[in-house]
Scaffold this motif. Structure first.
Motif, PDB file in Angstrom:
ATOM      1  N   GLU A  87       0.804  -1.216   0.000  1.00  0.00           N
ATOM      2  CA  GLU A  87       0.000   0.000   0.000  1.00  0.00           C
ATOM      3  C   GLU A  87       0.839   1.268   0.000  1.00  0.00           C
ATOM      4  OE1 GLU A  87      -2.897  -0.188   3.206  1.00  0.00           O
ATOM      5  OE2 GLU A  87      -4.411  -0.508   1.655  1.00  0.00           O
ATOM      6  N   ARG A  88       2.125   1.152   0.250  1.00  0.00           N
ATOM      7  CA  ARG A  88       2.993   2.336   0.268  1.00  0.00           C
ATOM      8  C   ARG A  88       4.288   2.047  -0.494  1.00  0.00           C
ATOM      9  NH1 ARG A  88       3.403   4.930   4.661  1.00  0.00           N
ATOM     10  NH2 ARG A  88       1.516   4.241   5.708  1.00  0.00           N
ATOM     11  N   GLY A 296      -1.208   7.532  -0.804  1.00  0.00           N
ATOM     12  CA  GLY A 296      -2.244   8.199  -1.580  1.00  0.00           C
ATOM     13  C   GLY A 296      -2.340   7.770  -3.025  1.00  0.00           C
ATOM     14  N   VAL A 297      -1.508   6.837  -3.454  1.00  0.00           N
ATOM     15  CA  VAL A 297      -1.535   6.395  -4.852  1.00  0.00           C
ATOM     16  C   VAL A 297      -1.320   4.893  -4.915  1.00  0.00           C
ATOM     17  CG1 VAL A 297       0.931   6.941  -5.082  1.00  0.00           C
ATOM     18  CG2 VAL A 297      -0.472   6.709  -7.122  1.00  0.00           C
ATOM     19  N   ASP A 298      -2.114   4.219  -5.735  1.00  0.00           N
ATOM     20  CA  ASP A 298      -2.021   2.776  -5.934  1.00  0.00           C
ATOM     21  C   ASP A 298      -1.303   2.526  -7.252  1.00  0.00           C
ATOM     22  OD1 ASP A 298      -2.273   0.056  -6.057  1.00  0.00           O
ATOM     23  OD2 ASP A 298      -4.463   0.014  -6.165  1.00  0.00           O
ATOM     24  N   ARG A 309      -3.597   4.752  -9.753  1.00  0.00           N
ATOM     25  CA  ARG A 309      -4.936   5.171  -9.314  1.00  0.00           C
ATOM     26  C   ARG A 309      -4.780   5.998  -8.046  1.00  0.00           C
ATOM     27  NH1 ARG A 309      -7.219   0.545  -8.941  1.00  0.00           N
ATOM     28  NH2 ARG A 309      -8.166   0.572 -11.020  1.00  0.00           N
ATOM     29  N   PHE A 310      -5.229   7.241  -8.123  1.00  0.00           N
ATOM     30  CA  PHE A 310      -5.140   8.131  -6.962  1.00  0.00           C
ATOM     31  C   PHE A 310      -6.322   7.886  -6.036  1.00  0.00           C
ATOM     32  CE2 PHE A 310      -2.978  10.532 -10.373  1.00  0.00           C
ATOM     33  CZ  PHE A 310      -1.729  10.669  -9.778  1.00  0.00           C
ATOM     34  N   ARG A 311      -6.050   7.892  -4.748  1.00  0.00           N
ATOM     35  CA  ARG A 311      -7.130   7.674  -3.782  1.00  0.00           C
ATOM     36  C   ARG A 311      -7.971   8.936  -3.621  1.00  0.00           C
ATOM     37  NH1 ARG A 311      -5.626   2.759  -2.109  1.00  0.00           N
ATOM     38  NH2 ARG A 311      -3.390   2.318  -1.879  1.00  0.00           N
ATOM     39  N   GLU A 312      -7.384  10.108  -3.835  1.00  0.00           N
ATOM     40  CA  GLU A 312      -8.116  11.382  -3.788  1.00  0.00           C
ATOM     41  C   GLU A 312      -8.027  12.026  -5.170  1.00  0.00           C
ATOM     42  OE1 GLU A 312      -9.902  12.564  -1.399  1.00  0.00           O
ATOM     43  OE2 GLU A 312      -9.357  11.191   0.241  1.00  0.00           O
ATOM     44  N   GLN A 313      -8.819  11.513  -6.100  1.00  0.00           N
ATOM     45  CA  GLN A 313      -8.701  11.949  -7.481  1.00  0.00           C
ATOM     46  C   GLN A 313      -9.061  13.423  -7.660  1.00  0.00           C
ATOM     47  OE1 GLN A 313     -10.810   9.385 -10.193  1.00  0.00           O
ATOM     48  NE2 GLN A 313      -9.629   7.579  -9.642  1.00  0.00           N
TER      49      GLN A 313
END
Length: 617
Positions: A87-88, A296-298, A309-313
Motif C-alpha cells: 500500500e505504500r 495516496g496512490v495505488d 490510481r489516486f485515492r483522492e482523485q
C-alpha cells in the motif's frame, strides 16, 4: 481436459506476455531494478535493436550469492514483504516477476557482486532452466545479459519491428527515465557505438541541461519553471509556453513519485489548464513531477506499472489544474523573471515569466510590475465604434468597469524616451506602426514587434472575464423545465454537486434514479443546446469530480466578443494609443498569447539584429 496446475516455465511465459512487449520493456525492467539497487551509473549495450543482445551494467548494491536463484524466481522480491508494504510502494519495482518473465523468453545471464564481498557470482537461465552459480570476475554491482529475445516464442518475435524502430523505443525510454533520475549517469550504446551519454545533474542548471537534451535545446527558452506545494502535494518541473505547443502529445512527461505514468485525471487537468491559451488540436510540452505520500496512490493497477490510481482523485485534479492555470495566467508580456532554485519563472527568455503568491520564488532582476506604467494612468486606447458593442455586451452580465485595474501615476516622457536614470518598461516605447498591423517598439534589449489585434483581443477578453467574475452572474429561468434522461451515475453527480452548479447559474434537480430536470441556465448561454450541455457537464462531474464545461462555453462566447470588439488590422493608431496598448499588455494576464494561442509579441535583441546585418564580422 481436466484441471491441472501449469508448469512454472509456462506461467512465466504467460506473465512475460503481459510485461515484456518488446526489447524496450526488458530495458525498462532491468534499468528500474538498477535504480532500486542504488546505482549511480548505468550502462546499456544494445545489439540489433535489442533482439540479439540487451546488456545492463550498474554499480548498485549487488545480489549475494545465496539470493541469485531467488532473483530469477517468480514473485520473489526484496522490495515488499507485507500488504502494508504494497500500500505504500516507494520503489520502481515490487512484484518480483520481471527477471523470471525475461529469463523464460530469452537466454539470460546474471553476474553480480554485492558490496563487501570478495568475489562475484554468475548464474544462467536458458528457456526457464536455471544452471548452478559459478564464480566470475565483476566489480561491485550487477550485469544482466539478455540474448536472443523471444527465441523460444517465435510468434512474439515476428511482431518485433525494424531494428531502428526498436532501438528508438529504447532510446526514448532511457531519456524518460533520465528526466526523473537526474543524479544517475546513464550511457547507451548500439552495435558497439556510443549513442547517448546523460551525465548526472548536480544542480538546477545541469538538470535543465538534461531536460534540454531530451526535449530539445529550444525548450528551456520556451518554458516556465514550476514549484508549488500544498495539501501534502508538491508539483515541480517545467511547462512549455502555449506558443511552444506541438501537433502531437509526444513530449509530455508526468511522474508520480519518480514513476512515469499516463493518467486520465492528469491529462484532463493539464488540458483544462491550457484550454484558454492553446490552439485547438495542439498539445503542450511539459516535464512535471508530482510528489505525494505513497499511501495516496495505488501503483499496482497495470502490468507494466504505467498507470496509477489516486485515492483522492478530485484533490489531485484540482491541485494540478490550479497550479498550472495560475502559472500560465501570470505570463504577462514583457515580464522577465529570474530563473533560480525554487523559482517559478520563465527560463532563459526575456519574453515572459511570473512570480505568483503562494509559490516559492526568487526575486526578479526586473523592477516589480507596480513600477511599470499602466493603461489606466494615461490616454485611453481609442477604439471608436468598437466600444459600442462592448457596452452592449456588458448588459448580459453587468459592467466590466468593476474589473480590477492596476493604477500608477506614471506618465510617458516626451518623445517616448525614459527620464534620466529611469527604468524602461518591459515592452519599451512605441516607435511606429507597420502596415497598420504591427506595432514597433524599442526596449532595453532591442526591438519589440506586437500584433496589435491579437494583443488587444487578449486584453479585451481578460477584461470581459473579470467583469463576469466581479459582477453577479446572471441566470435565466426556463419557461418550461427540461427533463433529461442520464445515467444513474450522472444523476447522482447532479445531486451531489447541485450547489456548485448553481453558482454557475445552472439549476438542476434529480427526478429519479436516472433523470434530471433543468430549471435555470446562465444568461450568456441562451440559445445553447441545454440537453447536450447538461450531459457534458454531468459526464465530467461523474468521471473527474469537477467540470469546467460551463465556464468553457462562456469563455468561447466572450472570446468571440473580444475578437469583434478589439482593434482590427488596418486601424491607424497614434503613438499615445500604441504606448497605451503596450502598458495594457504588461498588466494583463496571459497577454503573451491571444485567445487562440498565437503569440502577441516577439523580441529581437540587439545581437540578433547585428547578426542579420553581419555586424562585427
Amino acid at each position: 481436459m481436466p484441471i491441472r496446475p501449469l508448469p512454472p516455465e509456462l506461467i512465466n511465459q504467460i506473465a512475460a506476455g503481459e510485461v515484456i512487449e518488446r526489447p524496450a520493456s526488458v530495458v525498462k525492467e532491468l534499468v528500474e531494478n538498477s535504480i532500486d539497487a542504488g546505482a549511480r551509473r548505468i550502462e546499456v549495450d544494445i545489439e540489433q535493436g535489442g533482439s540479439r543482445l540487451i546488456r545492463v551494467r550498474d554499480d548498485g548494491g549487488g545480489i549475494p550469492r545465496d539470493e541469485l536463484a531467488l532473483a530469477v524466481a517468480s514473485h520473489a522480491t526484496s522490495k515488499i514483504g507485507s500488504f502494508d508494504d504494497l500500500e505504500r510502494v516507494a520503489s520502481m519495482g515490487f512484484r518480483g516477476e520481471a527477471l523470471a518473465s525475461v529469463s523464460s523468453v530469452a537466454r539470460f545471464a546474471l553476474t553480480s557482486r554485492s558490496t563487501g564481498e570478495d568475489a562475484a557470482w554468475r548464474i544462467e537461465v536458458d528457456g526457464g532452466r536455471l544452471q548452478e552459480a559459478r564464480p566470475a570476475q565483476h566489480p561491485p554491482g550487477t550485469t544482466i545479459e539478455v540474448r536472443d529475445l523471444f527465441y523460444n516464442v517465435p510468434a512474439r518475435r515476428k511482431f518485433l519491428r525494424a531494428e531502428r524502430t526498436e532501438f528508438a523505443h529504447i532510446d526514448d525510454l532511457l531519456k524518460s527515465l533520465a528526466l526523473a533520475r537526474e543524479g544517475v549517469d546513464i550511457r547507451l550504446s548500439h552495435n558497439g557505438k556510443p549513442v547517448r551519454l546523460l551525465k548526472p545533474a548536480r544542480d538546477e542548471h545541469a538538470a535543465l541541461a538534461r531536460v534540454a537534451e531530451v526535449l530539445g535545446p529550444e525548450f528551456p527558452g520556451q518554458s516556465l519553471r514550476v514549484d508549488h506545494e500544498a495539501a501534502g502535494l508538491r508539483l515541480s518541473g517545467w511547462v512549455g509556453l502555449p506558443t511552444a505547443s506541438r501537433s502531437q502529445a509526444d513530449q509530455q512527461y508526468f511522474y508520480v513519485n519518480g514513476r512515469l505514468v499516463r493518467d486520465r485525471i492528469v491529462a484532463h487537468a493539464v488540458r483544462q489548464a491550457y484550454a484558454d491559451v492553446l490552439f485547438h488540436g495542439r498539445h503542450p510540452v511539459f516535464v512535471l513531477f508530482l510528489t505525494l505520500d505513497p499511501v495516496g496512490v495505488d501503483v499496482n493497477v497495470h502490468p507494466a506499472k504505467s498507470e496509477v490510481r489516486f485515492r483522492e482523485q478530485r484533490l489531485i485534479h484540482d491541485f494540478l489544474f490550479r497550479t498550472l492555470h495560475e502559472a500560465l495566467a501570470q505570463t504577462r508580456a514583457g515580464v522577465a523573471a529570474a530563473a533560480g532554485e525554487g523559482s517559478v519563472a520563465m527560463v532563459g527568455t526575456v519574453g515572459s515569466g511570473f512570480v505568483q503568491p503562494g509559490f516559492t520564488a526568487t526575486q526578479s532582476s526586473a523592477p516589480p510590475m507596480a513600477a511599470w506604467p499602466q493603461a489606466g494612468s494615461q490616454s485611453r486606447l481609442t477604439l471608436g465604434v468598437r466600444d459600442e458593442p462592448l457596452a452592449g455586451y456588458a448588459t448580459l452580465f453587468g459592467s466590466t468597469a468593476s474589473a480590477p485595474r492596476p493604477s500608477t501615476s506614471w506618465t510617458p516622457p516626451a518623445g517616448n524616451e525614459p527620464e534620466s536614470g529611469g527604468d524602461v518598461p518591459p515592452l519599451g516605447y512605441a516607435i511606429a506602426q507597420l502596415k497598420n498591423i504591427y506595432v514597433l517598439a524599442e526596449n532595453e534589449h532591442g526591438m519589440v514587434l506586437v500584433d496589435m489585434h491579437a494583443a488587444h483581443e487578449r486584453i479585451t477578453y481578460e477584461k470581459l472575464k473579470n467583469g463576469r467574475v466581479t459582477a453577479n452572474l446572471r441566470s435565466q429561468m426556463l419557461l418550461v423545465p427540461l427533463s433529461i434522461a442520464v445515467s444513474a451515475r450522472e444523476a447522482a453527480a447532479a445531486e451531489e454537486h447541485a450547489d456548485a452548479l448553481g453558482e454557475w447559474g445552472l439549476e438542476l434537480s434529480r427526478s429519479g434514479p436516472s433523470g434530471v430536470v433543468v430549471r435555470r441556465i446562465p444568461s450568456l448561454l441562451e440559445g445553447a443546446d441545454v440537453a447536450q450541455l447538461t450531459r457534458d457537464v454531468l459526464g465530467e462531474l461523474a468521471q473527474h469530480g469537477s467540470s469546467r464545461r460551463l465556464e468553457e462555453l462562456e469563455n468561447e462566447l466572450l472570446s468571440t466578443m473580444a475578437c469583434h470588439g478589439s482593434v482590427r488590422a488596418g486601424r491607424r493608431l497614434g503613438i499615445p494609443e500604441m504606448n497605451a496598448l503596450l502598458r495594457e499588455m504588461e498588466a494583463t494576464e496571459r497577454s503573451g498569447q491571444c485567445n487562440h494561442g498565437r503569440p502577441t509579441w516577439v523580441q529581437l535583441s540587439l545581437g540578433e539584429l547585428d547578426r542579420l546585418f553581419l555586424r562585427g564580422r
